[in-house]
Write a protein that holds these residues in place. Structure first.
Motif, PDB file in Angstrom:
ATOM      1  N   ALA A 109      11.674 -26.556 -27.482  1.00  0.00           N
ATOM      2  CA  ALA A 109      12.341 -27.012 -26.267  1.00  0.00           C
ATOM      3  C   ALA A 109      13.138 -28.252 -26.637  1.00  0.00           C
ATOM      4  O   ALA A 109      12.579 -29.211 -27.174  1.00  0.00           O
ATOM      5  CB  ALA A 109      11.326 -27.314 -25.169  1.00  0.00           C
ATOM      6  N   LEU A 138       9.206 -29.154 -20.036  1.00  0.00           N
ATOM      7  CA  LEU A 138       9.751 -28.322 -21.110  1.00  0.00           C
ATOM      8  C   LEU A 138       8.645 -27.585 -21.849  1.00  0.00           C
ATOM      9  O   LEU A 138       8.777 -26.406 -22.198  1.00  0.00           O
ATOM     10  CB  LEU A 138      10.541 -29.191 -22.093  1.00  0.00           C
ATOM     11  N   SER A 165      18.237 -27.645 -22.811  1.00  0.00           N
ATOM     12  CA  SER A 165      18.415 -28.610 -21.723  1.00  0.00           C
ATOM     13  C   SER A 165      19.476 -29.632 -22.148  1.00  0.00           C
ATOM     14  O   SER A 165      19.444 -30.125 -23.273  1.00  0.00           O
ATOM     15  CB  SER A 165      17.081 -29.303 -21.430  1.00  0.00           C
TER      16      SER A 165
END
Length: 333
Positions: free
Chosen positions: A261, A106, A293
């Motif tokens: 992230a 990430l 994510s």
């Protein structure tokens, strides 16, 4: 000894669990996972495996001795109830190295803007710098010369640091235990334990790997974000609620946080036109400086790393009544 599954597992995970546990446990797999069925079955269970015990089910607990979760975090549990009923909680840290690996992935996607350039090429656009400020959101940055910061430095945090040790970056850590798992020059010479304010002030890249407890809930809000260097990067693979949602969103839109992230989310995901988005209140998915994510850090193809330590714990408990990985009910982790 009876072991009750409190949630369904995938076919491969179920096979893996049965292959390793059936010699030591009478494994009970419910036909359905309704509160009514679980309440009936839990009366005779010695051990349960799952993510939580619904309140309606917990009222039917008989002689339950151990509740084992297949992950690390226990913020979803009513720990006071377990304490009152004298039920131990076991957790698992066996996917820590995979979560660390994912966190680093990430980081590089965020800093190198890989997600943007993948999307551009799919759309037929080959990005070429023009030399003015419009390029900035899409130009690759570097971690070389940056200072790493960690909030929390347990299994995951230290594995991230170990994996990044080849970059020889100064690493600043806020941790209650100040405990090191690894030796070597990097850990001796490059890692410094500091108070949270100093870590925030000096970090260029900040990893959040803390457990979610009463003390860490909303730990990072406008007040603490104000200490961050303008333009810092943030990676959260712990629990979303450690960072105040409004503070995070607004800091990303103003550039106080250059990029984030996120593999963990808040509780306001919503569906629209057959699609599911991560936050109804704050549209993180519309921001170009966020890598998104969906809770993928601990999963690996053709493997069940999250179950390895859970199985070790269950076998240890069945054979000698001891736990390798036990949650401190007072501390909440």
């Amino acid at each position: 000894m009876k072991l009750l599954f409190l949630r369904p597992f995938s076919a491969s995970d179920t096979k893996y669990l049965l292959e390793n546990l059936s010699d030591d446990y009478q494994v009970v797999i419910p036909k359905d996972y309704s509160d009514k069925t679980l309440a009936r079955l839990i009366k005779d269970a010695d051990v349960c495996l799952g993510n939580n015990i619904p309140k309606a089910v917990s009222e039917s607990i008989g002689n339950l001795k151990l509740f084992q979760i297949p992950g690390a975090g226990v913020n979803q549990l009513d720990l006071d109830q377990f304490r009152k009923q004298n039920i131990a909680i076991g957790n698992s840290h066996s996917n820590a190295e995979y979560v660390a690996e994912y966190a680093i992935s990430l980081l590089f996607s965020l800093v190198k803007k890989i997600h943007h350039h993948d999307r551009f090429i799919r759309e037929g656009v080959w990005f070429q710098p023009t030399g003015d400020e419009r390029d900035f959101p899409f130009l690759s940055d570097t971690i070389l010369g940056k200072k790493l910061g960690f909030l929390g430095f347990g299994n995951i945090g230290q594995r991230i640091a170990q994996m990044l040790s080849g970059f020889e970056l100064d690493t600043l850590v806020f941790s209650k235990s100040n405990r090191l798992m690894f030796d070597g020059n990097y850990f001796k010479n490059k890692i410094t334990f500091l108070d949270i304010t100093t870590v925030l002030k000096k970090s260029d890249i900040l990893f959040v790997t803390l457990p979610l407890t009463k003390e860490t809930h909303n730990l990072i809000s406008f007040k603490n974000i104000a200490y961050l260097n303008r333009g810092a990067y943030l990676i959260n693979i712990s629990r979303a609620q450690i960072i105040n949602k409004e503070s995070l969103y607004k800091s990303l839109t103003t550039g106080k946080i250059l990029g984030a992230a996120l593999d963990v989310w808040y509780d306001d995901a919503y569906e629209k036109d057959g699609k599911k988005y991560p936050s109804k209140e704050y549209p993180f998915h519309e921001l170009s400086n966020v890598v998104l994510s969906p809770y993928r850090a601990g999963y690996v193809i053709k493997s069940s790393p999250h179950l390895k330590a859970a199985i070790e714990n269950l076998l240890s408990f069945a054979r000698d009544g001891k736990l390798k990985y036990k949650v401190n009910l007072e501390k909440g982790y």
